[in-house]
Design an enzyme around this catalytic site. Structure first.
Site, mmCIF file in Angstrom:
data_model
loop_
_atom_site.group_PDB
_atom_site.id
_atom_site.type_symbol
_atom_site.label_atom_id
_atom_site.label_comp_id
_atom_site.label_asym_id
_atom_site.label_seq_id
_atom_site.Cartn_x
_atom_site.Cartn_y
_atom_site.Cartn_z
ATOM 1 C CG ASN A 46 -8.678 -7.292 1.627
ATOM 2 O OD1 ASN A 46 -7.568 -7.000 1.181
ATOM 3 N ND2 ASN A 46 -9.628 -6.508 1.793
ATOM 4 C CD GLN B 255 -2.093 -2.167 1.122
ATOM 5 O OE1 GLN B 255 -1.365 -2.686 2.016
ATOM 6 N NE2 GLN B 255 -2.913 -2.955 0.480
ATOM 7 C CB CYS C 63 -3.593 -7.819 5.399
ATOM 8 S SG CYS C 63 -5.139 -6.692 5.074
ATOM 9 N N GLY C 64 -3.266 -5.501 8.250
ATOM 10 C CA GLY C 64 -3.762 -5.197 9.553
ATOM 11 C C GLY C 64 -5.450 -5.465 9.556
ATOM 12 C CB SER C 65 -8.148 -4.335 7.627
ATOM 13 O OG SER C 65 -7.723 -4.485 6.131
ATOM 14 C CB CYS D 191 -3.867 0.162 4.690
ATOM 15 S SG CYS D 191 -2.221 -0.650 5.113
ATOM 16 N N GLY D 192 -4.429 -1.079 8.062
ATOM 17 C CA GLY D 192 -3.964 -0.902 9.591
ATOM 18 C C GLY D 192 -2.586 -0.849 9.772
#
Length: 301
Positions: A197, A47, A224-226, A76-77
């Site tokens: 995702n 990202q 991937c944080g989310s 995007c965490g």
């Protein structure tokens, strides 16, 4: 106005992030620039987090998020933690409020260097995720891949954490599945009109889940944080765990963890984890041409 802006190559659990400083400018990082940057092994990313001047009163910045294919991302965490670390180093502040297309995000850098991001409330309504078919209960939707009588993956939990997620529950090592083959098919499945995702999740204890994610618009990602937030929430929602979970990100190098709390008092999801600065440079937000600080190295043409 200068043609180039400052940027930093960072990572959150290996999730490759470019933090681009667009403050004081009216333009944006273009999809053309994003695709060119991603094509170069040195600036390849999951990202781009483009920091813009605040649009809403009481916020520190507006964050525009791009995927590696040039498409827009709502959340995007891991990238947000990178933005916090970059701005904290610049300003000395520890507490931040950001605006994104998915809403307002509050974040804080702790004394130990870890960063907590309030990702907001999860969304479970089928038409808001969104899904193409109506489901009364999105904690288990009808979707499978593989033979009808012996599917490889089936019955995912669906939700939005600012972007659409499908969590497939598995009972063996998440790295043993051919996610590179299944991921594109599921991301672009007609069930997901805005794509999704795709995460494989294995519950390893009442307080821990191991995950691996195919990220919408980015592909196989180290983290991937989310998706970690979505796996934690979905695990609690389906009774597999409680509301405080350690997510073991199997694909991170080295393997690493995120702490996720789905707060009971307000339903907000708080993610805590690290961010890491790698190097910095300048780039042209229109074309993607770049140079690294201290070198004359030209980037993607």
């Amino acid at each position: 106005m200068s043609a180039t802006v400052e940027f930093a190559r960072m990572n959150g659990l290996g999730n490759k992030i470019l933090v681009v400083d667009m403050r004081g400018r009216p333009d944006k990082v273009t999809p053309t620039a994003a695709i060119a940057l991603n094509a170069d092994p040195q600036t390849e990313f999951d990202q781009i987090m483009a920091i813009h001047d605040p649009k809403a009163e009481g916020t520190d910045a507006f964050i525009d998020i791009l995927n590696s294919d040039g498409s827009k991302a709502q959340a995007c965490g891991n990238g947000t933690r990178c933005v916090v670390q970059a701005l904290a180093a610049e300003t000395g502040k520890k507490v931040f409020t950001f605006q994104t297309v998915a809403g307002i995000l509050n974040a804080v850098e702790h004394e130990d260097g870890t960063i907590s991001v309030d990702m907001g409330r999860p969304v479970f309504d089928w038409n808001k995720i969104p899904l193409a078919e109506e489901f009364h209960d999105t904690s288990r939707i009808e979707l499978q891949i593989g033979p009808i009588d012996d599917p490889v993956l089936h019955s995912p939990s669906a939700m939005s954490m600012g972007n659409p997620h499908a969590i497939f529950w598995v009972d063996r090592d998440v790295m043993s599945y051919d996610l590179a083959r299944f991921g594109p098919l599921l991301e672009n499945h007609p069930m997901f009109p805005e794509r999704a995702n795709i995460t494989l999740a294995q519950v390893t204890s009442p307080t821990s889940v191991t995950t691996r994610t195919w990220e919408r618009g980015a592909g196989l990602t180290l983290a991937c944080g989310s998706a970690a937030c979505s796996a934690a929430v979905s695990a609690a929602r389906t009774g597999r765990t409680g509301r405080e979970v350690t997510i073991n990100v199997a694909s991170a190098r080295p393997p690493a963890t995120l702490s996720i709390e789905w707060r009971e008092r307000d339903d907000h999801v708080v993610m805590t984890g690290p961010a890491e600065w790698e190097w910095s440079g300048r780039l042209d937000p229109s074309t993607g041409l770049w140079s690294r600080d201290g070198t004359r190295e030209a980037g993607a043409q």
